[in-house]
Design an enzyme around this catalytic site. Structure first.
Site, PDB file in Angstrom:
ATOM      1  N   LYS A  96      10.647 -14.464  -8.202  1.00 25.03           N
ATOM      2  CA  LYS A  96       9.941 -14.803  -9.336  1.00 25.03           C
ATOM      3  C   LYS A  96       9.067 -15.862  -8.833  1.00 25.03           C
ATOM      4  CE  LYS A  96      14.272 -17.033 -10.983  1.00 25.03           C
ATOM      5  NZ  LYS A  96      14.993 -16.033 -10.271  1.00 25.03           N
TER       6      LYS A  96
ATOM      7  N   GLU B 257      23.940 -23.264 -10.800  1.00 22.65           N
ATOM      8  CA  GLU B 257      24.137 -23.758  -9.436  1.00 22.65           C
ATOM      9  C   GLU B 257      24.569 -25.207  -9.422  1.00 22.65           C
ATOM     10  OE1 GLU B 257      22.446 -22.155  -6.692  1.00 22.65           O
ATOM     11  OE2 GLU B 257      22.126 -20.726  -7.931  1.00 22.65           O
TER      12      GLU B 257
ATOM     13  N   LYS C 238       8.953 -16.893 -15.037  1.00 25.39           N
ATOM     14  CA  LYS C 238       9.182 -15.488 -15.804  1.00 25.39           C
ATOM     15  C   LYS C 238       8.056 -15.369 -16.557  1.00 25.39           C
ATOM     16  CE  LYS C 238      14.081 -15.047 -14.440  1.00 25.39           C
ATOM     17  NZ  LYS C 238      15.647 -15.487 -14.963  1.00 25.39           N
TER      18      LYS C 238
END
Lengths: 412, 412
Positions: A100, A185, A200
Site C-alpha cells: 500500500k 506491531e 489505503k
C-alpha cells in the site's frame, strides 16, 4: 506455460505461494494456460522449504529472464520495492503488489509506466486484504460517478476500539492485547496514528476520482487520544467510535481525511467489529454499497495477490487496466476549509458559562451524558462548523475549560 | 464508434438509458471509443421521450444490423427474452441482461453459445441490483475455492420481515405497506414465496461451483407462514428472522435452499434491514466477505447494466469471460438428505409430555420464551437433525401438539 516470480517470502509472500499451489490446477484452468512460479526472491535462506530450489537472492535474475511475464511484489515498503517494480514494468513485465505504501506514494507514476509499456500493474491486496474492492470499484461501479468513500480500513485500530467499546478496556490495555495476539506491531504507530488507513484511503480516492491523492496532503489523526469517557459518551449518543478514512468529491477537488469519528448505530459501519474492515462506496446511481470482510491476515491478503496474478496472466495487455493521473498540489483541498460536526468533552471551571460560550460559537448543542460523569464535565455535539474556525474557537474556550476530547461526528 | 441497443423500456430499461446518457462522456472515455444507443426496442410508443427517434418495435432490425455489437436485454421473463438473446448471441453480438429468470433457467446454454461465438454474456444486474457481486465472485475470489454463499437476496421480503421485527406489524399489514410503497407487486408471490431469491441463489451457486443449478431442483420456502410470535421467539434467541438463499459445496455436489431462518445477531446478515440486500461469500482463503447495498431499484440496477455494457464494449472477445457448465440432475443434492437445526413452536395438549417426546427425538432442546406466551405453548431449538427424519418426527409429535411454526436456524 506462464512463468512468474514472487518477490518477498514474509507473511504475505509465503501465503501467496501456499494459495497458489493449493489451487494450482484451478488457477491454470482459469487462465487457460499452465502457470508456475519460477523464482522466489528473498535474502534469507529457506532450506527446509519444499520450494527451496526456487529461492534466489539476485533480483537481476528476474529482471533479465525473458520467460518471466508476471511478478508479485510482496516485500512491502518503498525501498527496494519501488526501484524493483519500476524496473520490471519498464522491462515489459506485469507486476501485482500488496504494497500500500508503494501504491499510495508512487501509484500514478507506476500506472503511467505500465500503460506506456502495455503491461499491467494491479494492487487488489493493497486495500482491504481479501475483500475485493479495487476491481469492483473500477469495473462494476464504472457506470457511476463515485461521490464519496468511507471505510474502516485498519483492523488493528478497529480491534482496539472494539475492546474499548465492548469490554471497557483502556486504550493501553487494548493495544497490549492486540500486540499479544499478533494484530499489532511492537511499534504500533503506523496503525494507531492512522498512517496505514491514510495510505489505503489515498489509493481508493485516487482510483475513484481519477487523480493521485498523496498521503502527505491528507489530514490524518489516530486513535491514541481516545478515552473510555469518549467511548461512553458516544454510546449515549447512539453510536460507536471508529477510525474512518473518508474521501469526498467537492466540485473539482477532493476532500480526504483520516480521523476517529462518532458513527451512528444506524450505519452499516458501526457494527463492524474486531479486526474486520468495511468500505462504503457512495455512487450517484447505486446509492451506498458496502464491502465487508477480514482486512488483513496471511491467507486473505495472499488470495487477493493470487487473483491479481490470474488477471495479469489472462490479460496480457494494458488496454482495460486500472489507471489514474498524477495531480497538481491543489487537487486535495486543505482540511481547514471543510465543515464538520464535532463532539467535545470539557472539564469546566464554570459549566454554565462554558456551555453558553459554546452555544454562542457553535449553534444549538446536543448535550450528552454518561454514567458517572463529573459535576464539572460537559460533553456535547456541535452543529456543522468550519474546521479552522473551530480550532480558533477551541483556543478561546480553553481559557474557561480543559479540553479532554475532540472527535468528529460523520454521517455514513 | 460502438453502437448498442436496449431491449425493453420499463423501469430498468428507462433507467439504463438515463444512466447511460448522464455519464455518456465518462463511459466513452472508459471504453476508449465513442459509444451510442442506436435502438430502443419496446412495443409501446414513447412520443414524448427525448430518445423517440431511437424507438423501434421490430427485433429483426437489431438482429440484422451489423453495426450493433452489444445489446442490453431488460425485458424480463423467459418469453420472448430467451429467443431474442439466443438469436443475438448466435449472430455474434454480446448481450448483457438484468433478467434473473433467464440466467437461472438458461444460463449454461447461453454461456455456451457466447463462448462458441466468442462474444460476451454478462448479467451483473441479475443479482443484488447495484451491488457488484457477479464480477467480484468471478474475478477477485478466483484464487479461492468458494465453499458457501448465503444471502438476503430479496428486498421486498426483507422489508416485510423488518417491519414485523422492528414495528410489530403482522405479515399481511407489512405486505400491504410494501405494496403501497411500490416495493411489492400486486401479485407478490414471486417475492414472498421465495422464487425470486431462488433464481438469484441459483445464479450465484452456478457461478461459484461451475455447474448449472436449476431452480426447480432447489427446495424453496417463502415467508408467508412467519408470525409475530415466531419473530418474538427469534428475538429472545438473540437473532432475527431473514429469508436466506444459501448454497454449500458438499463433496462434489451442491446443497442449495431458500428458506426463512433464525440468524444470530452476531452475523453481519442480521443487521441488514428494509429493502437492503447482503451476500456473504465464504472462501477457503478469504474467510467471510460480505457485499451489502440496495438490491433493487431503477438506478442501482440500471448502473449494473451500464457497467456490463462498458465491459462488453471493452472486451470484444470472450476469452476472459464468465462461464459455467450444464449439469446432470444429480449435482444438486436432495434437501431431505441434509442436516439442520430447527426452531419449533407448538400448542401442546400436555406441554411436559410434548417436550419429553421432542427431547427424545431431537436431542437437548434450547427452550425459548417470549413475553405473553400461552401456558400450553412450547418453543425451542433442536440439535442438527436430518431433514427427512425431522419431517417424520413432526408427524409423530403432531398427535400431541399443533405445530404453529417451523423455521431453520442457520450459522452465518
Amino acid at each position: 506455460m506462464i512463468k512468474i516470480a514472487v518477490m518477498g517470502y514474509g507473511v504475505v509472500g509465503s501465503g501467496t505461494v501456499e494459495v497458489f499451489y493449493k489451487n494450482h490446477s484451478n488457477i491454470s484452468a482459469k487462465i487457460g494456460d499452465d502457470i508456475d512460479i519460477k523464482y522466489i526472491l528473498d535474502l534469507r535462506d529457506f532450506d527446509d522449504s519444499p520450494y527451496k530450489d526456487k529461492f534466489i537472492k539476485d533480483f537481476g535474475l528476474i529482471l533479465n529472464d525473458p520467460e518471466i511475464s508476471v511478478v508479485a511484489e510482496v516485500i512491502g515498503g518503498l525501498n527496494p520495492a519501488y526501484n524493483f517494480v519500476k524496473s520490471l514494468l519498464e522491462a515489459g513485465k506485469s507486476v501485482v503488489t500488496s504494497n500500500k505504501e508503494l501504491v499510495a506514494e508512487k501509484g500514478a507514476e507506476l500506472l503511467q509506466i505500465a500503460r506506456e509499456k502495455n503491461v499491467n500493474f494491479f494492487f487488489e491486496a493493497s486495500v482491504g486484504g481479501g475483500i475485493p474492492i479495487i476491481r469492483p470499484l473500477h469495473h462494476c461501479l464504472s457506470a457511476n460517478e463515485i461521490d464519496e468513500i468511507a471505510g474502516i480500513l485498519n483492523g488493528t485500530t478497529n480491534f482496539i476500539l472494539t475492546k474499548m467499546i465492548n469490554d471497557g478496556m483502556e486504550f493501553d490495555d487494548a493495544l497490549a492485547l492486540a500486540q499479544k495476539l499478533g494484530y499489532a506491531e511492537r511499534d504500533p504507530s503506523a496503525d494507531v496514528d492512522g498512517h496505514d488507513a491514510c495510505r489505503k484511503i489515498c489509493i481508493l480516492a485516487s482510483l475513484s476520482f481519477g487523480k493521485h491523492i498523496y498521503p502527505e496532503k491528507v489530514h490524518t489523526e489516530g486513535i491514541t487520544k481516545i478515552t473510555l469517557q469518549d467511548v461512553q459518551y458516544c454510546s449515549s449518543f447512539g453510536g460507536a467510535v471508529k477510525l474512518i478514512g473518508w474521501a469526498k468529491k467537492i466540485d473539482d477537488k477532493a476532500a480526504v481525511m483520516v480521523c476517529p469519528a462518532f458513527i451512528s448505530n444506524e450505519s452499516q459501519l458501526a457494527s463492524v467489529n474486531d479486526v474486520f474492515n468495511a468500505i462504503l462506496v457512495r455512487g450517484d446511481a447505486t446509492g451506498d454499497v458496502v464491502f465487508y470482510g477480514k482486512g488483513a491476515g496471511k491467507l486473505p491478503t495472499a488470495s487477493a495477490v493470487v487473483s491479481d496474478i490470474i488477471m495479469a496472466a489472462k490479460m496480457r495487455d494494458n488496454s482495460k487496466s486500472l489507471y489514474w493521473n498524477s495531480s497538481e498540489d491543489e487537487f486535495t483541498v486543505d482540511h481547514s476549509t471543510l465543515y464538520n460536526k464535532f463532539y467535545l468533552r470539557l472539564i469546566c471551571k464554570n459549566k454554565e458559562k462554558v456551555l453558553s460560550i459554546a452555544e454562542e460559537m457553535w449553534g444549538k448543542l446536543k448535550i450528552l451524558h454518561r454514567e458517572g460523569e463529573e459535576d464539572n464535565e460537559a460533553a456535547f455535539i456541535t452543529d456543522k462548523i468550519n474546521e479552522e474556525k473551530f480550532k480558533e474557537d477551541c483556543r478561546i474556550i480553553s481559557g474557561d475549560a480543559e479540553i479532554k476530547g475532540v472527535i468528529r461526528v460523520l454521517d455514513y
